[in-house]
Design an enzyme around this catalytic site. Structure first.
Site, PDB file in Angstrom:
ATOM      1  N   GLU A 186       0.810  -1.143  -0.025  1.00  0.00           N
ATOM      2  CA  GLU A 186       0.178   0.120   0.003  1.00  0.00           C
ATOM      3  C   GLU A 186       1.023   1.105  -0.030  1.00  0.00           C
ATOM      4  OE1 GLU A 186      -3.800  -0.632   2.522  1.00  0.00           O
ATOM      5  OE2 GLU A 186      -2.347  -2.029   3.422  1.00  0.00           O
ATOM      6  N   SER A 202      -5.959  -2.714   1.880  1.00  0.00           N
ATOM      7  CA  SER A 202      -6.767  -2.401   0.855  1.00  0.00           C
ATOM      8  C   SER A 202      -7.029  -3.615  -0.087  1.00  0.00           C
ATOM      9  CB  SER A 202      -5.553  -1.533  -0.035  1.00  0.00           C
ATOM     10  OG  SER A 202      -5.191  -0.325   0.552  1.00  0.00           O
ATOM     11  N   TYR A 255     -10.016   2.585  -5.035  1.00  0.00           N
ATOM     12  CA  TYR A 255      -9.334   3.776  -5.385  1.00  0.00           C
ATOM     13  C   TYR A 255      -9.380   4.357  -6.872  1.00  0.00           C
ATOM     14  CZ  TYR A 255      -6.930   2.160  -1.185  1.00  0.00           C
ATOM     15  OH  TYR A 255      -6.496   1.911   0.143  1.00  0.00           O
ATOM     16  N   ARG A 299     -11.130   2.592  12.260  1.00  0.00           N
ATOM     17  CA  ARG A 299     -12.537   2.462  11.426  1.00  0.00           C
ATOM     18  C   ARG A 299     -12.947   0.905  11.236  1.00  0.00           C
ATOM     19  NH1 ARG A 299     -10.947   2.975   6.200  1.00  0.00           N
ATOM     20  NH2 ARG A 299     -11.590   0.775   5.714  1.00  0.00           N
ATOM     21  N   ASP A 335     -14.961  -2.297   9.478  1.00  0.00           N
ATOM     22  CA  ASP A 335     -15.751  -2.502   8.293  1.00  0.00           C
ATOM     23  C   ASP A 335     -16.779  -3.713   8.598  1.00  0.00           C
ATOM     24  OD1 ASP A 335     -14.224  -0.657   6.686  1.00  0.00           O
ATOM     25  OD2 ASP A 335     -12.845  -2.303   6.269  1.00  0.00           O
ATOM     26  N   GLU A 349     -13.370  -6.661   9.892  1.00  0.00           N
ATOM     27  CA  GLU A 349     -12.101  -6.146  10.472  1.00  0.00           C
ATOM     28  C   GLU A 349     -11.988  -4.842  10.773  1.00  0.00           C
ATOM     29  OE1 GLU A 349      -9.286  -5.275   6.491  1.00  0.00           O
ATOM     30  OE2 GLU A 349     -10.721  -7.136   6.382  1.00  0.00           O
ATOM     31  N   ASN A 370      -9.593  -1.139  10.845  1.00  0.00           N
ATOM     32  CA  ASN A 370      -8.491  -0.378  10.215  1.00  0.00           C
ATOM     33  C   ASN A 370      -7.867   0.628  11.060  1.00  0.00           C
ATOM     34  OD1 ASN A 370      -6.794   1.494   8.573  1.00  0.00           O
ATOM     35  ND2 ASN A 370      -7.887   0.518   6.722  1.00  0.00           N
ATOM     36  N   GLY A 378      -7.396   5.411   5.373  1.00  0.00           N
ATOM     37  CA  GLY A 378      -7.049   6.241   4.344  1.00  0.00           C
ATOM     38  C   GLY A 378      -7.418   7.953   4.625  1.00  0.00           C
TER      39      GLY A 378
END
Length: 353
Positions: free
Chosen positions: A13, A194, A260, A299, A301, A314, A316, A320
């Site tokens: 990443e 990602s 992205y 964060r 998900d 999971e 994060n 981002g």
């Protein structure tokens, strides 16, 4: 404040990290902070050399100049892209002057993503040295980075999560029909980010190919129950759940391209769901956040099936950070603009350190 925005590195990443770091550095500079963009692995031979040539009393200020070209710094970082494999042979991780610059800063903004950045190793080093940084502690970072440990902690703490198993490279891989998960399923590297190396196989042939592909990235994989439904994410800052955002790719699932590539995914924030359902998702995400011993911000998900059951996938720990990334969109829904969010993340992280 004098701030090092740490980006780049050697994970898959790397480029996304450079983009995040560039945007954060510009945002902090727009608020008057003396922020500089530094590649954690490649370092910077320029700023510190200039500082050491200045008068002794001006050294620290010279390392964080008032006039600074962020885009030029990003291009300098990218100039190392073709040299990384050779540089890895040097036997140590931190690039030239990285630690020295970070020690001179009031705070380090962690714009890193993936391994050697989001996995707690750098965080642990900084804690030993006494360098304040943004994001979760080394423990929470390490736990959240490993999806196998994440799933174990979710189960032990009553966090709803899809059924799954672990595969190790070099050991027998049973057919999907006999592994307890079945088809379709989700195959993903245990510590990747990602969605690199992630596949959703629907046949035994696809499953074998997905496992082989994922093993090209890592030696440990997660094979997870496929949840058919809607995908959401929820940022948590300073213990507060932000508005839920829905993620709806126009084609396929939320893979690297859909994350992205502009226009490939519809992101709705706040999500177009009932208040009760939104609170249900936020509650599950907060439970996941605490189960992984996270702090400062992160964060989570989630997937919601057709019966409106919520499953945490999971967490994060370094989301981002571009204005169109998920966490900034959630902050914007609360009236917090991107530069203000960057400052807030520094504030809560330094306070918690």
């Amino acid at each position: 404040m004098k701030i090092v925005v740490l980006a780049g590195g050697i994970s898959t990443e790397r480029e996304i990290s450079i983009v995040s770091g560039t945007m954060v550095c510009k945002a902090l500079r727009s608020r008057g902070h003396r922020a500089i963009l530094v590649d954690v692995f490649c370092g910077d031979d320029r700023l510190l050399a200039e500082a050491k040539n200045a008068e002794k009393k001006e050294e620290t200020e010279s390392a964080f100049p008032e006039d600074y070209d962020v885009d030029a710094a990003a291009e300098y970082i990218r100039s190392f892209d073709g040299k990384l494999d050779r540089m890895k042979k040097r036997g140590f991780f931190f690039g030239p002057n990285v630690i020295e610059l970070c020690k001179r800063a009031d705070a380090v903004f962690m714009a890193l993503h993936g391994s050697n950045g989001e996995d707690g190793k750098i965080q642990a080093a900084f804690e030993l040295i006494g360098i304040p940084y943004t994001g979760c502690s080394y423990l929470g970072s390490a736990l959240a980075m490993d999806k196998n440990l994440t799933k174990q902690l979710f189960r032990e703490n009553g966090v709803p999560t899809p059924n799954g198993i672990v595969l190790h490279k070099g050991r027998e891989v049973k057919p999907a029909s006999a592994n307890g998960v079945g088809l379709p399923c989700v195959v993903k590297p245990a510590c990747g980010g990602s969605s690199v190396g992630v596949s959703i196989p629907r046949t035994e042939k696809d499953y074998r190919e997905a496992v082989e592909d994922a093993f090209s990235y890592e030696d440990v994989l997660i094979v997870e129950q496929y949840i058919k439904g809607r995908e959401f994410s929820c940022g948590i800052v300073d213990g507060e759940a932000y508005p839920v955002i829905e993620i709806a790719p126009l084609h396929g699932f939320y893979d690297y391209t859909n994350k992205y590539k502009a226009g490939s995914t519809v992101e709705t924030c706040p999500a177009d769901i009932s208040r009760e359902l939104s609170e249900k998702i936020q509650k599950a995400c907060l439970k996941a956040y605490h189960a992984l011993h996270l702090n400062s911000y992160g964060r989570v998900d989630v997937m919601m099936d057709e019966e409106e059951n919520v499953y945490c996938l999971e967490a994060n720990t370094l989301p981002g950070m571009t204005p169109t990334s998920l966490l900034p969109q959630e902050a914007a829904a609360l009236g917090i603009d991107f530069p203000s969010l960057c400052e807030k993340l520094i504030e809560v992280s330094v306070r918690d350190s």
